[in-house]
Design an enzyme around this catalytic site. Structure first.
Site, mmCIF file in Angstrom:
data_model
loop_
_atom_site.group_PDB
_atom_site.id
_atom_site.type_symbol
_atom_site.label_atom_id
_atom_site.label_comp_id
_atom_site.label_asym_id
_atom_site.label_seq_id
_atom_site.Cartn_x
_atom_site.Cartn_y
_atom_site.Cartn_z
ATOM 1 N N CYS A 4 -4.840 -2.753 3.288
ATOM 2 C CA CYS A 4 -4.692 -2.261 4.558
ATOM 3 C C CYS A 4 -6.228 -2.836 5.664
ATOM 4 O O CYS A 4 -6.497 -3.682 5.566
ATOM 5 C CB CYS A 4 -4.128 -0.947 5.187
ATOM 6 S SG CYS A 4 -3.592 -0.854 7.032
ATOM 7 N N LYS A 30 -9.278 1.437 -2.261
ATOM 8 C CA LYS A 30 -9.046 1.127 -0.527
ATOM 9 C C LYS A 30 -10.979 1.979 -0.087
ATOM 10 O O LYS A 30 -11.375 3.389 -1.059
ATOM 11 C CB LYS A 30 -8.228 2.118 -0.023
ATOM 12 C CG LYS A 30 -8.519 1.294 1.377
ATOM 13 C CD LYS A 30 -7.044 2.242 2.234
ATOM 14 C CE LYS A 30 -7.283 1.844 3.931
ATOM 15 N NZ LYS A 30 -6.173 2.061 4.250
ATOM 16 N N GLU A 78 0.427 -1.312 -0.531
ATOM 17 C CA GLU A 78 -0.491 0.313 0.105
ATOM 18 C C GLU A 78 1.110 1.031 0.391
ATOM 19 O O GLU A 78 1.569 0.999 0.923
ATOM 20 C CB GLU A 78 -0.718 0.322 1.421
ATOM 21 C CG GLU A 78 -1.436 1.043 1.521
ATOM 22 C CD GLU A 78 -2.705 1.571 2.654
ATOM 23 O OE1 GLU A 78 -2.882 2.327 2.935
ATOM 24 O OE2 GLU A 78 -2.006 0.428 4.029
#
Length: 567
Positions: free
Chosen positions: A448, A397, A337
């Protein structure tokens, strides 16, 4: 003299009873927290909720004990024969929730100090403490709401004894505690489902079993995390009911105290066997579906990540690692990320980077963690770049970290937060229905914090995802968070029955097979370049096909059973 001091002694007994109840609630919550990674004492999860269950089912308002109790000072919450108040003392479930969520999530303090973001030391500490307190109380609120709803639902179901389920000759009220267990389990699963739709979610009871109890985790293939949570709550509930049975019929069951525990032990054993059978199914890996994937763990400290020195180190490390993996003939390379924190959707900006030039030179597909653009906003994205340098897939995300990547209720809190910190927290989330295509087929992607939300992965698997990629930057957290994050990724791999490739900045990067077995895991705070062969899969578990069907079924069954009981 003893008679004269009787009221004082009675008040003292009530006070001691309260303190004992509070201590039991808090310590059993801590016991549940110890089941999570990295301690991984997962066996405790099967008993750690039982004390709270006893407190909720047996709770009554403190009152002067009757003469027949003969000053034994039996705690009022264990006095099964004089139940009066249907509502629990909210402090009891709150203390349990604070013990569990507070300790399990204590790694959040690792964000302090944030001086590398320009936040002064004391405001940084204040932000970290606020975050810890808020998420702890948010999790504890789930437990308190569960206790409240549970107490209301069972207020007229006050029979004791589970022995008739095993031997109907012993007592006639045993079905009532079983109904209580069904209601309590359904409510807990429903509340976890509601909480997981929000922005703050991590500590489902299900993750207490990951990554080591693979047998029970395979029940996640049936109905996702709710299946594992339901088993844990049900077994704890049956143990609690067995304990209540022993307290309420102590004289009758002196020689048979162990019999009520047969049911929870049998349920736990049978479900572990069922999970073990799912775990032992053959993987059926075909050579035609194989992919050789490389991972680069850059190990770029957050303190330098966004300055010129950090950018230079990142470009050098990821470019060298990419070339090394290309020489090993990998099919694709995954980096973490925001590993290269540039706007990769800007063709001019990416074309100037040495990593991009290496892609054009070596011709190996790269999955790059960087930033994308969405109109006038920025996204935290993973981009699939083919051998010609074109972006052929993109995932933004979905679950942004509150305060870290966006400010909740910005219209209200924005001014306050901006006075504490100069952090520009204005990223925007991706679309909940986005899919990620690669030259090798469709992949399942999480960035994440996404890993905590099983539905994100289920949706992509149901829409053709054949393997799983997760990219994270956990550099600002302590090792317990890294271990818990890995545990969540293991659960997602099992639930979707997919190979998982996990790339992080500082650890843990890993390869995980569909059984949840970690084939390889990196160290922490180390630079790593690794490759392994994974296999694309098109299987569809019950959970992938039907989602969380168990929770509504439990709620319907609990409602029907509750209505069938005469008040």
């Amino acid at each position: 003299m003893a008679i004269f001091n009787r009221p004082k002694l009675e008040k003292l007994a009530v006070h001691k009873s309260k303190i004992l109840a509070w201590a039991i609630a808090f310590l059993s919550g801590i016991l549940m927290a110890l089941t999570t990674a990295p301690v991984n004492a997962w066996l405790f999860a099967w008993i750690a909720l039982a004390p709270l269950w006893v407190l909720v089912v047996s709770y009554q308002k403190p009152k002067i004990q009757e003469k027949k109790q003969k000053f034994l000072f039996l705690p009022s919450f264990l006095n099964i024969h004089s139940l009066q108040n249907p509502l629990p003392n909210f402090l009891l479930p709150l203390l349990w929730g604070i013990g569990y969520h507070g300790l399990a999530l204590s790694w959040i303090m690792g964000i302090h100090p944030m001086t590398w973001l320009g936040v002064p030391w004391w405001p940084s500490l204040a932000i970290a403490l606020f975050c810890w307190a808020f998420i702890t109380l948010w999790g504890a609120a789930l437990v308190a709401v569960w206790a409240w709803l549970f107490a209301i639902a069972i207020s007229k179901i006050r029979g004791t004894g589970i022995l008739p389920v095993i031997s109907p000759k012993i007592s006639g009220t045993g079905i009532l505690p079983v109904i209580r267990v069904l209601i309590g389990t359904a409510l807990w699963c429903a509340l976890e489902s509601i909480w997981s739709t929000g922005s703050l979610w991590w500590t489902s009871l299900s993750y207490t079993q990951s990554p080591h109890n693979l047998a029970i985790l395979h029940l996640g293939q049936l109905s996702g995390p709710s299946a594992v949570t339901a088993v844990i709550v049900a077994v704890n509930g049956l143990i609690a009911e067995a304990f209540i049975e022993g307290r309420s019929k102590k004289e009758e069951l002196t020689r048979k105290k162990w019999i009520p525990y047969i049911l929870p032990a049998s349920l736990c054993l049978v479900l572990h066997i069922a999970g073990w059978s799912l775990y032992n199914r053959p993987l059926n890996q075909e050579a035609a579906t194989a992919l050789k994937i490389g991972i680069i763990q850059g190990n770029i400290p957050n303190e330098i990540k966004f300055d010129s020195g950090g950018w230079r180190r990142a470009l050098e490390g990821y470019t060298a690692g990419y070339k090394q993996l290309a020489d090993r003939k990998v099919d694709a390379v995954l980096i973490p990320e925001t590993a290269l924190p540039f706007i990769w959707t800007n063709e001019y900006q990416r074309s100037t980077l040495s990593f991009y030039q290496a892609i054009l030179e070596r011709g190996v597909v790269a999955w790059v963690g960087g930033f994308g653009q969405q109109e006038n906003s920025i996204t935290n994205s993973l981009l699939a770049i083919d051998r010609t340098g074109e972006i052929v897939g993109r995932y933004d995300k979905l679950k942004l970290v509150p305060l870290g990547e966006y400010i909740p209720f910005y219209e209200i809190l924005g001014g306050i937060i901006n006075r504490l910190s100069p952090l520009d927290a204005h990223l925007v989330p991706g679309n909940s229905q986005q899919l990620f295509d690669t030259p090798f087929g469709r992949a399942i992607v999480g960035i994440c914090y996404d890993s905590a939300f099983a539905e994100i992965f289920r949706y992509q698997a149901a829409n053709g995802g054949e393997f799983m990629l997760t990219a994270s930057n956990n550099a600002h957290y302590k090792p317990p968070m890294l271990a818990q994050h890995h545990a969540l990724d293991v659960m997602r791999a099992i639930e979707t029955d997919r190979w998982a490739v996990i790339a992080t900045n500082t650890g843990y990067s890993a390869f995980v097979n569909p059984r949840g077995e970690t084939v390889w895991k990196s160290g922490i705070n180390t630079y790593e370049v690794r490759d392994a062969t994974i296999y694309r899969r098109q299987t569809r578990t019950f959970y992938v096909q039907w989602g969380d069907w168990l929770t509504p079924v439990l709620l319907v069954l609990a409602g029907l059973m509750r209505l069938s009981v005469r008040n």
